[in-house]
Design a protein around this motif. Structure first.
Motif, PDB file in Angstrom:
ATOM      1  N   VAL A  11       0.825  -1.200   0.000  1.00  0.00           N
ATOM      2  CA  VAL A  11       0.000   0.000   0.000  1.00  0.00           C
ATOM      3  C   VAL A  11       0.868   1.263   0.000  1.00  0.00           C
ATOM      4  O   VAL A  11       2.079   1.205   0.217  1.00  0.00           O
ATOM      5  N   SER A  12       0.187   2.371  -0.190  1.00  0.00           N
ATOM      6  CA  SER A  12       0.822   3.683  -0.024  1.00  0.00           C
ATOM      7  C   SER A  12      -0.168   4.594   0.678  1.00  0.00           C
ATOM      8  O   SER A  12      -1.267   4.846   0.180  1.00  0.00           O
ATOM      9  N   ALA A  13       0.235   5.081   1.852  1.00  0.00           N
ATOM     10  CA  ALA A  13      -0.625   6.014   2.579  1.00  0.00           C
ATOM     11  C   ALA A  13      -0.744   7.340   1.837  1.00  0.00           C
ATOM     12  O   ALA A  13      -1.742   8.046   1.980  1.00  0.00           O
ATOM     13  N   ILE A  14       0.272   7.668   1.031  1.00  0.00           N
ATOM     14  CA  ILE A  14       0.278   8.948   0.321  1.00  0.00           C
ATOM     15  C   ILE A  14      -0.652   8.912  -0.893  1.00  0.00           C
ATOM     16  O   ILE A  14      -1.493   9.791  -1.094  1.00  0.00           O
ATOM     17  N   THR A  15      -0.513   7.866  -1.735  1.00  0.00           N
ATOM     18  CA  THR A  15      -1.313   7.784  -2.967  1.00  0.00           C
ATOM     19  C   THR A  15      -2.628   7.047  -2.756  1.00  0.00           C
ATOM     20  O   THR A  15      -3.436   6.957  -3.679  1.00  0.00           O
ATOM     21  N   LYS A  16      -2.843   6.483  -1.555  1.00  0.00           N
ATOM     22  CA  LYS A  16      -4.048   5.698  -1.205  1.00  0.00           C
ATOM     23  C   LYS A  16      -4.110   4.350  -1.934  1.00  0.00           C
ATOM     24  O   LYS A  16      -5.156   3.702  -1.954  1.00  0.00           O
ATOM     25  N   GLN A  17      -3.003   3.934  -2.527  1.00  0.00           N
ATOM     26  CA  GLN A  17      -2.967   2.674  -3.279  1.00  0.00           C
ATOM     27  C   GLN A  17      -3.343   1.488  -2.384  1.00  0.00           C
ATOM     28  O   GLN A  17      -2.733   1.256  -1.357  1.00  0.00           O
ATOM     29  N   ARG A  18      -4.379   0.752  -2.778  1.00  0.00           N
ATOM     30  CA  ARG A  18      -4.884  -0.472  -2.123  1.00  0.00           C
ATOM     31  C   ARG A  18      -5.370  -0.256  -0.687  1.00  0.00           C
ATOM     32  O   ARG A  18      -5.657  -1.239   0.010  1.00  0.00           O
ATOM     33  N   LEU A  19      -5.473   0.950  -0.217  1.00  0.00           N
ATOM     34  CA  LEU A  19      -5.952   1.167   1.150  1.00  0.00           C
ATOM     35  C   LEU A  19      -7.384   0.681   1.326  1.00  0.00           C
ATOM     36  O   LEU A  19      -7.771   0.254   2.422  1.00  0.00           O
ATOM     37  N   SER A  20      -8.173   0.747   0.260  1.00  0.00           N
ATOM     38  CA  SER A  20      -9.572   0.325   0.356  1.00  0.00           C
ATOM     39  C   SER A  20      -9.703  -1.170   0.637  1.00  0.00           C
ATOM     40  O   SER A  20     -10.761  -1.644   1.062  1.00  0.00           O
ATOM     41  N   HIS A  21      -8.621  -1.940   0.384  1.00  0.00           N
ATOM     42  CA  HIS A  21      -8.662  -3.388   0.630  1.00  0.00           C
ATOM     43  C   HIS A  21      -8.502  -3.729   2.113  1.00  0.00           C
ATOM     44  O   HIS A  21      -8.809  -4.853   2.527  1.00  0.00           O
ATOM     45  N   ILE A  22      -7.985  -2.795   2.893  1.00  0.00           N
ATOM     46  CA  ILE A  22      -7.620  -3.119   4.275  1.00  0.00           C
ATOM     47  C   ILE A  22      -8.826  -3.546   5.110  1.00  0.00           C
ATOM     48  O   ILE A  22      -8.782  -4.597   5.774  1.00  0.00           O
ATOM     49  N   PRO A  23      -9.941  -2.792   5.136  1.00  0.00           N
ATOM     50  CA  PRO A  23     -11.076  -3.243   5.967  1.00  0.00           C
ATOM     51  C   PRO A  23     -11.595  -4.629   5.589  1.00  0.00           C
ATOM     52  O   PRO A  23     -11.941  -5.430   6.480  1.00  0.00           O
ATOM     53  N   ASP A  24     -11.663  -4.934   4.300  1.00  0.00           N
ATOM     54  CA  ASP A  24     -12.139  -6.261   3.885  1.00  0.00           C
ATOM     55  C   ASP A  24     -11.189  -7.358   4.353  1.00  0.00           C
ATOM     56  O   ASP A  24     -11.628  -8.434   4.787  1.00  0.00           O
ATOM     57  N   LYS A  25      -9.883  -7.090   4.259  1.00  0.00           N
ATOM     58  CA  LYS A  25      -8.902  -8.076   4.725  1.00  0.00           C
ATOM     59  C   LYS A  25      -9.038  -8.303   6.233  1.00  0.00           C
ATOM     60  O   LYS A  25      -8.954  -9.438   6.713  1.00  0.00           O
ATOM     61  N   ILE A  26      -9.241  -7.215   6.962  1.00  0.00           N
ATOM     62  CA  ILE A  26      -9.408  -7.339   8.414  1.00  0.00           C
ATOM     63  C   ILE A  26     -10.641  -8.173   8.738  1.00  0.00           C
ATOM     64  O   ILE A  26     -10.618  -9.038   9.629  1.00  0.00           O
ATOM     65  N   LYS A  27     -11.738  -7.948   8.012  1.00  0.00           N
ATOM     66  CA  LYS A  27     -12.960  -8.727   8.243  1.00  0.00           C
ATOM     67  C   LYS A  27     -12.727 -10.211   7.940  1.00  0.00           C
ATOM     68  O   LYS A  27     -13.190 -11.076   8.691  1.00  0.00           O
ATOM     69  N   ASP A  28     -12.011 -10.500   6.847  1.00  0.00           N
ATOM     70  CA  ASP A  28     -11.733 -11.904   6.498  1.00  0.00           C
ATOM     71  C   ASP A  28     -10.908 -12.581   7.592  1.00  0.00           C
ATOM     72  O   ASP A  28     -11.170 -13.728   7.970  1.00  0.00           O
ATOM     73  N   ILE A  29      -9.895 -11.866   8.086  1.00  0.00           N
ATOM     74  CA  ILE A  29      -9.021 -12.446   9.110  1.00  0.00           C
ATOM     75  C   ILE A  29      -9.790 -12.631  10.415  1.00  0.00           C
ATOM     76  O   ILE A  29      -9.642 -13.647  11.104  1.00  0.00           O
ATOM     77  N   ASN A  30     -10.634 -11.667  10.764  1.00  0.00           N
ATOM     78  CA  ASN A  30     -11.436 -11.804  11.974  1.00  0.00           C
ATOM     79  C   ASN A  30     -12.386 -12.997  11.866  1.00  0.00           C
ATOM     80  O   ASN A  30     -12.611 -13.723  12.849  1.00  0.00           O
ATOM     81  N   ALA A  31     -12.928 -13.223  10.674  1.00  0.00           N
ATOM     82  CA  ALA A  31     -13.789 -14.396  10.455  1.00  0.00           C
ATOM     83  C   ALA A  31     -12.999 -15.687  10.652  1.00  0.00           C
ATOM     84  O   ALA A  31     -13.508 -16.666  11.220  1.00  0.00           O
ATOM     85  N   SER A  32     -11.740 -15.696  10.178  1.00  0.00           N
ATOM     86  CA  SER A  32     -10.887 -16.873  10.375  1.00  0.00           C
ATOM     87  C   SER A  32     -10.621 -17.104  11.853  1.00  0.00           C
ATOM     88  O   SER A  32     -10.593 -18.246  12.330  1.00  0.00           O
ATOM     89  N   GLN A  33     -10.401 -16.019  12.594  1.00  0.00           N
ATOM     90  CA  GLN A  33     -10.123 -16.117  14.033  1.00  0.00           C
ATOM     91  C   GLN A  33     -11.289 -16.734  14.803  1.00  0.00           C
ATOM     92  O   GLN A  33     -11.079 -17.401  15.814  1.00  0.00           O
ATOM     93  N   THR A  34     -12.496 -16.511  14.323  1.00  0.00           N
ATOM     94  CA  THR A  34     -13.682 -16.968  15.057  1.00  0.00           C
ATOM     95  C   THR A  34     -14.346 -18.189  14.412  1.00  0.00           C
ATOM     96  O   THR A  34     -15.421 -18.601  14.843  1.00  0.00           O
ATOM     97  N   ARG A  35     -13.730 -18.742  13.358  1.00  0.00           N
ATOM     98  CA  ARG A  35     -14.335 -19.876  12.640  1.00  0.00           C
ATOM     99  C   ARG A  35     -14.310 -21.134  13.496  1.00  0.00           C
ATOM    100  O   ARG A  35     -13.330 -21.454  14.149  1.00  0.00           O
TER     101      ARG A  35
END
Length: 437
Positions: free
Chosen positions: A329-353
């Motif tokens: 990612v790049s905090a400056i250009t916003k590159q792929r930042l929009s993917h972060i919340p979805d990735k966090i949700k997927d990982i949280n789902a794995s944690q509670t599966r």
């Protein structure tokens, strides 16, 4: 649910580290009869009457570096900020000192619960002398002998009585809590601002600018609620120039403990450094979900192989994080930042599966058929049954004939087979062997 925090404060050479080691149940802090031996803030866990709590040893007052009173004031102020209860240690041998009175005034004004302990009361005569400490205005003084372990029970009863109730400490279950960790100046504050779309945290090119953990709640477009815990950078020992920075380590580790998912932030320009591995190792051992974020990706000169080469380096350096997804990612250009919340949700789902026992055992029996269990000196490992017993992290118990026959390599094989058949992206999990009765 985070543990309540007990901070131990007091002037040098009153026995703070000795009492810390007693409460932690092991020798963690260096104990010497020299003022200021504890240079770094150290923390551990203690337990009393079924209540687990975090302990901070706020030693490290060095009267050579700064005026004595300013150092004591700094220590007390940070302890006040971090702690649910403060254990104020004094010494019966020196009696009430000016330094004790100075700290007592700070603690009294804080409004935080303070338990006053008078250490080195090794005999009945000394225990009788503790009444002088009522003059500090902090209530009943508890006589202790840290070296002999006397008086700790009464003091701990008083501490536990002042902790917040479990209901007060409980957080909303439907909020996904995550934090950003990494060395100073990898861009954590910039990432927070970019994700939130507003200036919530001071951003500076000076390493270690973010001193305090700043929690921010937000929702994504689908209504999922998040709580972001931005942490101060974890610094190397010996590289800390300001006293308040010493507490960034403890704050960062507590942020990990409070989180469901940890974002391990790397600097694409600097590559991977030894401190990155130590930080990630703590999150892994804590059983947290992990997403590796490579920030400042826009700063690199790239070709078709750059991303692949960087991933190879990450997998080589973080072999124990093979399950963790990587996001460039790049905090400056916003590159792929929009993917972060979805990735966090997927990982949280794995944690509670949770996996049903029948399905889990089908996979396990198939894995054993393709790769039979190992033998040792004529004895073969027999796995009778498997079941999942916990989440966050997912934990599986194997009932076997002899637990010591489950070699690390075969345990890793079973883990890989479970990951192959079920989605556990981004989370560690634990496999425990128990003897079948």
């Amino acid at each position: 649910m985070p543990n309540p925090v007990l901070a131990i404060v007091g002037r040098p050479n009153v026995g703070k580290s000795t009492i810390f080691n007693r409460l932690a149940g092991e020798r963690i802090s260096i104990v010497e009869d020299i003022p200021g031996v504890t240079r770094d803030r150290i923390y551990a866990q203690g337990e009393w009457m079924g209540r687990t709590f975090d302990i901070i040893d706020t030693g490290g007052i060095d009267i050579q570096d700064e005026p004595f009173m300013s150092q004591i004031k700094l220590q007390a102020q940070v302890a006040i900020e971090e702690a649910d209860v403060i254990l104020f240690i004094t010494s019966v041998r020196e009696g009430v000192t000016d330094a004790d009175e100075h700290v007592a005034r700070l603690l009294y004004r804080s409004g935080k619960p303070v338990i006053l302990a008078v250490n080195k009361a090794d005999n009945p005569q000394m225990r009788a002398d503790v009444f002088d400490f009522y003059s500090l205005g902090l209530g009943q003084p508890y006589p202790l002998s840290g070296s002999h372990g006397l008086g700790l029970g009464d003091m701990l009863d008083a501490v536990i009585a002042e902790f917040p109730s479990s209901d007060e400490l409980a957080e909303e279950e439907d909020i996904i809590k995550f934090c950003l960790i990494g060395r100073p100046n990898v861009g954590k504050s910039s990432l927070v601002n970019a994700i939130l779309g507003e200036e919530r945290v001071i951003v500076s090119e000076i390493a270690g600018t973010t001193r305090d953990a700043v929690d921010t709640s937000f929702e994504d477009d689908e209504g999922t609620r998040f709580r972001m815990i931005d942490t101060a950078g974890i610094r190397k020992k010996g590289k800390v120039s300001e006293s308040t920075e010493k507490f960034s380590v403890m704050r960062s580790l507590r942020a990990i403990d409070r989180s469901d998912v940890v974002l391990m932030v790397l600097n694409a320009e600097e590559g991977i450094q030894e401190q990155d591995k130590k930080v990630a190792g703590y999150a892994h051992e804590a059983g947290k979900g992990i997403l590796i974020i490579v920030n400042k990706w826009d700063k690199l000169e790239k070709d078709n192989n750059t991303m692949k080469e960087f991933e190879t380096e990450i997998r080589d350096e973080f072999q124990y994080l093979s399950y963790a997804p990587i996001l460039y990612v790049s905090a400056i250009t916003k590159q792929r930042l929009s993917h972060i919340p979805d990735k966090i949700k997927d990982i949280n789902a794995s944690q509670t599966r949770r996996i049903s026992s029948s399905l889990l055992n089908d996979v396990l029996m198939d894995a054993i058929a393709r790769n039979p269990t190992p033998t040792d000196k004529g004895r073969r490992l027999k796995i009778s049954y498997a079941t999942q017993v916990a989440v966050k992290p997912p934990t599986f118990v194997l009932f076997v004939n002899e637990p010591e026959l489950l070699h690390f390599s075969y345990e890793r094989y079973i883990e890989n087979q479970i990951r192959k058949n079920f989605e556990f992206d981004g989370t560690p999990f634990r496999v425990i062997a128990r003897q079948k009765k």
